[in-house]
Design an enzyme around this catalytic site. Structure first.
Site, PDB file in Angstrom:
ATOM      1  N   HIS A 307       5.194   2.137   4.337  1.00 36.93           N
ATOM      2  CA  HIS A 307       6.021   0.656   4.163  1.00 36.93           C
ATOM      3  C   HIS A 307       5.701   0.002   5.354  1.00 36.93           C
ATOM      4  O   HIS A 307       5.837   0.757   6.597  1.00 36.93           O
ATOM      5  CB  HIS A 307       7.418   0.896   3.812  1.00 36.93           C
ATOM      6  CG  HIS A 307       8.256  -0.309   3.289  1.00 36.93           C
ATOM      7  ND1 HIS A 307       8.535  -1.300   4.259  1.00 36.93           N
ATOM      8  CD2 HIS A 307       8.393  -0.653   2.046  1.00 36.93           C
ATOM      9  CE1 HIS A 307       8.984  -2.154   3.531  1.00 36.93           C
ATOM     10  NE2 HIS A 307       8.971  -1.981   2.225  1.00 36.93           N
ATOM     11  N   ASP A 364       8.675   2.158  -4.977  1.00 35.37           N
ATOM     12  CA  ASP A 364       8.023   2.260  -5.871  1.00 35.37           C
ATOM     13  C   ASP A 364       7.716   3.827  -6.318  1.00 35.37           C
ATOM     14  O   ASP A 364       7.072   4.037  -7.297  1.00 35.37           O
ATOM     15  CB  ASP A 364       6.594   1.628  -5.926  1.00 35.37           C
ATOM     16  CG  ASP A 364       6.723   0.017  -5.585  1.00 35.37           C
ATOM     17  OD1 ASP A 364       6.129  -0.383  -4.647  1.00 35.37           O
ATOM     18  OD2 ASP A 364       7.421  -0.541  -6.583  1.00 35.37           O
TER      19      ASP A 364
HETATM   20  C1  SDX Z   1       6.510  -2.836  -1.479  1.00 37.40           C
HETATM   21  O1  SDX Z   1       7.238  -5.407   2.486  1.00 37.40           O
HETATM   22  C2  SDX Z   1       8.231  -5.019   1.504  1.00 37.40           C
HETATM   23  O2  SDX Z   1       9.355  -5.149   1.835  1.00 37.40           O
HETATM   24  C3  SDX Z   1       7.613  -4.520   0.301  1.00 37.40           C
HETATM   25  C4  SDX Z   1       8.509  -3.962  -0.812  1.00 37.40           C
HETATM   26  C5  SDX Z   1       9.757  -4.892  -1.367  1.00 37.40           C
HETATM   27  O3  SDX Z   1      10.515  -4.455  -1.525  1.00 37.40           O
HETATM   28  O4  SDX Z   1       8.961  -6.359  -1.264  1.00 37.40           O
HETATM   29  O5  SDX Z   1       9.250  -2.931  -0.102  1.00 37.40           O
HETATM   30  C6  SDX Z   1       7.819  -3.352  -2.133  1.00 37.40           C
HETATM   31  O6  SDX Z   1       5.403  -3.404  -1.559  1.00 37.40           O
HETATM   32  C7  SDX Z   1       6.442  -1.417  -1.133  1.00 37.40           C
HETATM   33  C8  SDX Z   1       4.970  -1.054  -0.935  1.00 37.40           C
HETATM   34  C9  SDX Z   1       4.348  -0.586  -2.132  1.00 37.40           C
HETATM   35  N1  SDX Z   1       2.926  -0.081  -1.642  1.00 37.40           N
HETATM   36  C10 SDX Z   1       2.373   1.143  -1.817  1.00 37.40           C
HETATM   37  O7  SDX Z   1       3.065   2.359  -2.031  1.00 37.40           O
HETATM   38  C11 SDX Z   1       0.935   1.450  -1.775  1.00 37.40           C
HETATM   39  C12 SDX Z   1       0.508   2.561  -0.765  1.00 37.40           C
HETATM   40  N2  SDX Z   1       1.005   2.054   0.785  1.00 37.40           N
HETATM   41  C13 SDX Z   1       0.318   1.332   1.574  1.00 37.40           C
HETATM   42  O8  SDX Z   1      -0.926   0.873   1.253  1.00 37.40           O
HETATM   43  C14 SDX Z   1       0.641   0.989   2.928  1.00 37.40           C
HETATM   44  O9  SDX Z   1       1.930   2.006   3.182  1.00 37.40           O
HETATM   45  C15 SDX Z   1       1.503  -0.244   2.752  1.00 37.40           C
HETATM   46  C16 SDX Z   1       0.656  -1.401   2.342  1.00 37.40           C
HETATM   47  C17 SDX Z   1       2.754  -0.322   2.230  1.00 37.40           C
HETATM   48  C18 SDX Z   1       2.018  -0.800   4.263  1.00 37.40           C
HETATM   49  O10 SDX Z   1       0.853  -0.995   4.809  1.00 37.40           O
HETATM   50  P1  SDX Z   1       0.673  -1.178   6.421  1.00 37.40           P
HETATM   51  O11 SDX Z   1       2.177  -1.496   6.955  1.00 37.40           O
HETATM   52  O12 SDX Z   1      -0.474  -2.353   6.554  1.00 37.40           O
HETATM   53  O13 SDX Z   1       0.042  -0.002   7.063  1.00 37.40           O
HETATM   54  P2  SDX Z   1      -1.142   0.523   7.328  1.00 37.40           P
HETATM   55  O14 SDX Z   1      -1.885   0.377   6.102  1.00 37.40           O
HETATM   56  O15 SDX Z   1      -1.880  -0.200   8.783  1.00 37.40           O
HETATM   57  O16 SDX Z   1      -1.103   2.042   7.473  1.00 37.40           O
HETATM   58  C19 SDX Z   1      -0.895   2.620   8.736  1.00 37.40           C
HETATM   59  C20 SDX Z   1      -1.647   4.051   8.853  1.00 37.40           C
HETATM   60  C21 SDX Z   1      -2.889   3.850   8.293  1.00 37.40           C
HETATM   61  O17 SDX Z   1      -3.700   5.039   8.825  1.00 37.40           O
HETATM   62  P3  SDX Z   1      -4.305   4.885  10.196  1.00 37.40           P
HETATM   63  O18 SDX Z   1      -5.139   3.529  10.319  1.00 37.40           O
HETATM   64  O19 SDX Z   1      -3.358   4.639  11.306  1.00 37.40           O
HETATM   65  O20 SDX Z   1      -5.186   6.410  10.509  1.00 37.40           O
HETATM   66  O21 SDX Z   1      -1.094   5.054   7.661  1.00 37.40           O
HETATM   67  C22 SDX Z   1      -2.089   5.052   6.712  1.00 37.40           C
HETATM   68  C23 SDX Z   1      -3.186   4.034   6.975  1.00 37.40           C
HETATM   69  O22 SDX Z   1      -4.253   4.456   6.418  1.00 37.40           O
HETATM   70  N3  SDX Z   1      -1.345   4.917   5.357  1.00 37.40           N
HETATM   71  C24 SDX Z   1      -1.519   5.644   4.365  1.00 37.40           C
HETATM   72  C25 SDX Z   1      -0.684   5.194   3.218  1.00 37.40           C
HETATM   73  N4  SDX Z   1      -0.066   4.328   3.933  1.00 37.40           N
HETATM   74  C26 SDX Z   1      -0.539   4.032   5.076  1.00 37.40           C
HETATM   75  N5  SDX Z   1      -2.112   6.836   4.267  1.00 37.40           N
HETATM   76  C27 SDX Z   1      -2.299   7.383   3.021  1.00 37.40           C
HETATM   77  N6  SDX Z   1      -1.527   6.950   1.843  1.00 37.40           N
HETATM   78  C28 SDX Z   1      -0.669   5.956   2.040  1.00 37.40           C
HETATM   79  N7  SDX Z   1       0.136   5.400   1.315  1.00 37.40           N
END
Ligand code: SDX
Length: 428
Positions: A307, A364
């Site tokens: 998140h 989710d």
């Molecule tokens: C919602 O903003 C809100 O409030 C949203 C929400 C709401 O109520 O409106 O809460 C609802 O959208 C919840 C999120 C639902 N999405 C998912 O579950 C999709 C999977 N999650 C991700 O794609 C990710 O965690 C996000 C999009 C939710 C957040 O992305 P960020 O903040 O941009 O973080 P990032 O992508 O930069 O990740 C940081 C690191 C990265 O690794 P490094 O580059 O540091 O090596 O964490 C890793 C990412 O690769 N990472 C994951 C991961 N999520 C982040 N690795 C594996 N699986 C994951 N799910």
């Protein structure tokens, strides 16, 4: 004495005001930075940038705290109705009994949709994704209610538009589902409460009486409350951005629905179930899939994990996980997806990759299991998220318009070609 931040640029020191929130959040107000120094700031994805000052929702990502107008989400999920929480978010306080009854009765008056809108559904292919249908339908409401086009014409007209939208979205959402099954549309019935009415329109048939399980009504009421608002997330920021151009509420919310559809945002709840089904189909080898999620060469992500703000447990996920067990037990359902989800969560939370990045289950991760248990098809999961988020979108749009916030127009850093002259095609 007001606090300031000092920044030194090209040998000059600039003082910028500090803004503190009621929960002690701190911000540097950079609204004058460019005029003073010629510099702008850059923050891709707005990870460190506040877009507004708001009094609606507070969340503390480190502590896993979520408050709607100051009330803890845990208390509202347990004790309030979804329409009561909708009133709280939109009007700022919990309603009295009279205020709530007046709000509920006004909503009941507007649950029908103009008969001409029913014809829109005939043009969609049967397998049209309901989020695409819902976004178009909500935008089309502005064509049937032209008084909505000027959002600031009068408080009374604005309120009528708000009540119409709250009343009609569930009807349009249920009809988008009926359309995908080629089943007859069910009209809203005013003897039902708001959530029961939606379930009636979704699952009843004209050939039989409908009785709804109170366990399902309670579970859906809780899920909708947990999704009702979440400060400046992607879809809410979209609603505010579109609304800041003085666009009407229907088109602002239609834009928010489109943003929510994204698999990284609200579309994740559908992706989670599809991911869990894929893992079960693949023999349930959870370690293999956690390894894939960690592999930078592999595009697979653990959907429902991570998140932008929560670097601790998402408090909503904690409540939904508990509700999962209760609802499945009461409905006598044993869903292997829940077992896989719990195993996945356990392995991931003990893994250094996830711990070092503070990746926890988000709202989710478990919600789809309950939606599935109450009979909602996977393709409707994100529509359920939109249904829940509607009062939050409305509250944020209303706050932005009432605060007369300026049209959103970010700056950029240009990296393209510097100025060059046109070359006739024969000389290229
Ligand atoms: C919602 O903003 C809100 O409030 C949203 C929400 C709401 O109520 O409106 O809460 C609802 O959208 C919840 C999120 C639902 N999405 C998912 O579950 C999709 C999977 N999650 C991700 O794609 C990710 O965690 C996000 C999009 C939710 C957040 O992305 P960020 O903040 O941009 O973080 P990032 O992508 O930069 O990740 C940081 C690191 C990265 O690794 P490094 O580059 O540091 O090596 O964490 C890793 C990412 O690769 N990472 C994951 C991961 N999520 C982040 N690795 C594996 N699986 C994951 N799910």
């Amino acid at each position: 004495m007001s606090e300031t931040a000092k920044i030194e640029l090209d040998g000059k020191v600039y003082e910028l005001p500090i803004v503190r929130g009621t929960e002690n959040e701190k911000a540097i107000d950079i609204s004058k930075l460019r005029d003073l120094s010629g510099y702008i700031t850059l923050d891709s994805g707005y990870k460190n940038t506040g877009s507004t000052k708001s009094a609606i929702t507070f969340l503390d990502g480190e502590e896993g705290i979520l408050l709607y107008r100051g009330y803890p989400i845990e208390q509202l999920a347990e004790k309030a109705s979804f329409l009561e929480v909708s009133y709280l978010l939109i009007y700022g306080n919990l309603p009295t009994q009279i205020e709530l009854e007046s709000f509920e009765n006004s909503i009941k008056k507007h649950t029908l949709v103009h008969e001409d809108m029913k014809r829109f559904f005939e043009a969609y292919p049967a397998k049209a994704h309901p989020m695409g249908v819902l976004s178009s339908m909500i935008s089309s409401l502005s064509t049937f209610y032209p008084e909505s086009l000027d959002p600031n014409r009068s408080a009374e007209k604005k309120n009528l538009t708000v009540h119409r939208l709250i009343a009609k979205l569930p009807t349009l959402a249920a009809w988008s589902y009926k359309n995908s099954t080629s089943h007859p549309f069910m009209y809203p019935r005013n003897q039902y409460d708001y959530v029961t009415n939606f379930l009636y329109m979704m699952f009843s048939m004209p050939t039989e009486d409908y009785s709804v399980d109170p366990v399902i009504v309670s579970a859906l009421n809780t899920l909708l409350i947990l999704h009702a608002d979440h400060e400046q997330n992607c879809s809410t920021s979209t609603v505010r951005m579109v609304g800041s151009a003085n666009a009407n509420l229907y088109s602002s919310v239609a834009a928010g629905i489109s943003a929510l559809w994204g698999p990284l945002h609200g579309g994740a709840n559908q992706e989670v179930i599809e991911m869990l089904e894929q893992i079960v189909l693949d023999g349930g080898n959870v370690d293999k899939w956690v390894a894939k999620a960690k592999d930078k060469e592999d595009p697979f992500r653990l959907m429902g994990f991570g998140h932008r703000v929560y670097k601790n447990f998402d408090p909503r996920a904690t409540i939904i996980k508990r509700s999962c067990d209760e609802v499945l037990e009461k409905l006598g359902i044993n869903d292997p997806l829940l077992d896989v989800a719990k195993k996945l969560e356990k392995v991931a939370l003990e893994d250094e990759y996830f711990k070092s990045r503070s990746l926890y289950p988000n709202v989710d991760f478990y919600s789809g299991i309950i939606y599935k248990a109450i009979g909602v098809p996977t393709e409707m999961f994100t529509v359920m998220f939109a249904f829940g988020r509607l009062p939050g979108w409305i509250a944020q749009w209303k706050e932005m318009t009432e605060n007369k916030e300026p049209i959103g127009r970010p700056r950029q850093v240009y990296l393209g070609s510097t100025c060059r002259n046109y070359v006739p095609i024969g000389d290229r």
